[in-house]
Motif scaffolding. Structure first.
Motif: not given
Length: 405
Positions: A23, A25-27, A33, A36, A61-62, A65-66, A68
C-alpha cells in the motif's frame, strides 16, 4: 467455518507487513498507508462473515490499495501525500530483480537518518503491526512520547527524501548492519516480551523469521545475514517449551529438549558452520554459535560452558557490550562455579547502561543462591522484581523469593 474475527486476527499477524508495504507504494505516505490498511482490516471483519477468502493477504492488499487510490483522487490528499516518499516507479531494481516491497519498507524504517531507537520503533509499528501503546510499553515510555517519536521518524523520512526501495549494491554494506540490528531486536523482543502478561510474542518471532529469511534470499553470500538467520532459528527452536500450560516460564534446565524443533536446529547449525568460515568473523554467527552449543547439549549440566565462555570472549573482543558481558558472567558461573560468576558480575556493577536492567540483579541473585548466600540472594531478587516489567518473569522471581524463605 473459521470465525471472521479469528481469521482477521490471523491475517494481521501473518500479512500486515506485506499488505502495508504494497500500500505504501501506492500512497507514498506512511500515515495514509496505515490508515488504508487499518480500514481494510475493519472492512474484512464484515465482509468475511460470508466466508474467508482463499488468499486473505491478497484480499486485504486489494482493499487497502483501492482505498489509497480513492484518497489520491481527492486533490487535497494527493498534495499532502505525493512529496512524502519517493517511490521508484520503474519495475526492476538496480540489479534486475523485481521490487520487494517488504524489504524496501524494512530499509526505509532502518534509514541512517533515524536514531537507533526510532528505527526499532518504526519497524515494530510498520512491519510488526504493534500498536503505539504496545511499543511504548516495550520502550518503557508513555504513549504520547512514543506517538510523537513515531511521528517525528516518519516526518524525517519524508524530509530526507528517503526512496522507497532496496538500496543499490554500493549502498548495501553501509545500510545492512543497521537493518540486521533491528531484526535482531525484533527477535529478542518477541522471545521475551519486555512487558505484559505473556512471556513470548509469537507475532514478533514470526516477523523476525520472515525478515531474516527475506534478507537471506536477497543477500545469500553475506555471513552476517546467514548468522542472523541461524540465531533466529536456534533461539526460536525452543519456543514450544519455554512456557507451561498455564503460561508460566520454564527455565532452560527444565525444558523438554525432545520437543525442541529439530529441523530448525539442523538448519541453524548448517548456517553457523558456513558463516563461521568467513573472514572477518561475523558477530551474529558467533552469537548463533552460542545458541548452537545450547541446542546440541542433552541437558543443562552437559552443556559445554567453557566453549560458551570462549565464544562470548570473541564477541567482547570485537564488539564490546555490557549485555554480552552479563551473559558471559552467567556462563562463567556454570563453567567455574557461582563464586567465579559473581566475580565476573562485580565488574558490571557500575555499568551505567545496565542501570535499571533487571537481568543483572536476577543473575546476581541466582548466583548468590547457588553459593548459599541466601540473605544477599533475597535482596538481589527483590531488586530484580522491582526492575522487571514482564508479569511471567516477575512471577518466577516471586517464586524464587518464596523458596528462599
Amino acid at each position: 467455518m473459521i470465525h471472521p474475527a479469528r481469521a482477521v486476527a490471523d491475517a494481521h499477524r501473518r500479512e500486515w507487513a506485506t499488505v502495508l508495504a504494497a500500500t505504501v507504494r501506492v500512497t507514498r505516505d506512511l500515515d495514509l498507508a496505515e490508515e488504508c490498511v487499518q480500514e481494510a482490516y475493519a472492512q474484512a471483519l464484515e465482509a468475511w462473515r460470508d466466508g474467508v477468502p482463499a488468499r486473505p493477504g491478497a484480499w486485504l492488499t486489494t482493499a487497502a490499495r483501492r482505498r489509497a487510490l480513492d484518497a489520491h483522487r481527492r486533490a487535497e490528499v494527493a498534495q499532502r501525500a505525493l512529496p512524502l516518499l519517493v517511490v521508484d516507479e520503474v519495475a526492476p531494481e538496480p540489479w534486475g530483480a523485481p521490487p520487494d516491497d517488504v524489504l524496501a519498507l524494512l530499509f526505509t524504517c532502518c534509514h541512517p537518518a533515524l536514531t537507533a531507537e526510532a528505527r526499532v520503533a518504526l519497524t515494530l509499528r510498520l512491519l510488526g503491526g504493534l500498536s503505539t501503546p504496545e511499543i511504548a510499553r516495550a520502550f518503557l515510555v508513555t504513549e504520547p512520547t512514543m506517538a510523537a517519536r513515531l511521528t517525528r521518524a516518519k516526518k524525517k523520512i519524508a524530509a530526507a527524501g528517503v526512496p522507497f526501495r532496496v538500496p543499490p549494491p554500493d549502498e548495501v554494506p553501509r545500510r545492512l548492519g543497521g537493518v540486521l540490528a533491528v531484526v535482531h531486536l525484533v527477535l529478542t523482543t518477541g522471545h521475551t516480551a519486555p512487558t505484559g502478561a505473556a512471556l513470548v510474542r509469537d507475532d514478533l518471532l514470526d516477523r523476525a523469521h520472515d525478515l531474516a529469511r527475506l534478507l537471506r534470499s536477497r543477500f545469500p553470500d553475506d555471513p552476517e545475514v546467514a548468522g542472523l538467520l541461524a540465531l533466529v532459528l536456534l533461539t526460536d527452536a525452543r519456543r514450544a517449551t519455554r512456557v507451561d500450560a498455564d503460561g508460566g516460564l520454564v527455565l532452560l534446565a527444565d525444558q523438554d529438549r525432545a520437543r525442541w524443533d529439530a529441523a530448525m536446529i539442523e538448519e541453524g547449525r548448517a548456517l553457523v558452520r558456513g558463516a563461521l568460515g568467513a573472514r572477518p568473523v561475523a558477530r551474529y554467527a558467533v552469537l548463533a554459535a552460542v545458541a548452537a552449543v545450547h541446542a546440541e547439549a542433552p541437558s543443562l549440566e552437559d552443556t559445554d560452558w567453557p566453549e560458551i565462555v570462549g565464544l562470548y570472549d570473541v564477541v567482547l573482543a570485537r564488539w564490546p557490550s555490557p549485555v554480552v558481558a552479563l551473559n558471559r558472567a552467567v556462563a562463567v558461573g556454570f563453567a567455574d562455579g557461582p563464586d567465579a560468576g559473581l566475580a565476573a558480575l562485580d565488574g558490571l556493577a557500575d555499568e551505567p547502561r545496565l542501570a535499571g536492567y533487571g537481568y543483572l540483579a536476577a543473575a546476581r541473585g541466582e548466583l548468590l543462591r547457588r553459593a548459599g548466600r541466601h540473605r544477599e540472594a533475597r535482596e538481589a531478587i527483590e531488586e530484580a522484581v522491582l526492575l522487571t516489567a514482564n508479569d511471567v518473569e516477575r512471577e518466577l522471581l516471586a517464586g524464587r523469593l518464596a523458596a528462599l524463605g
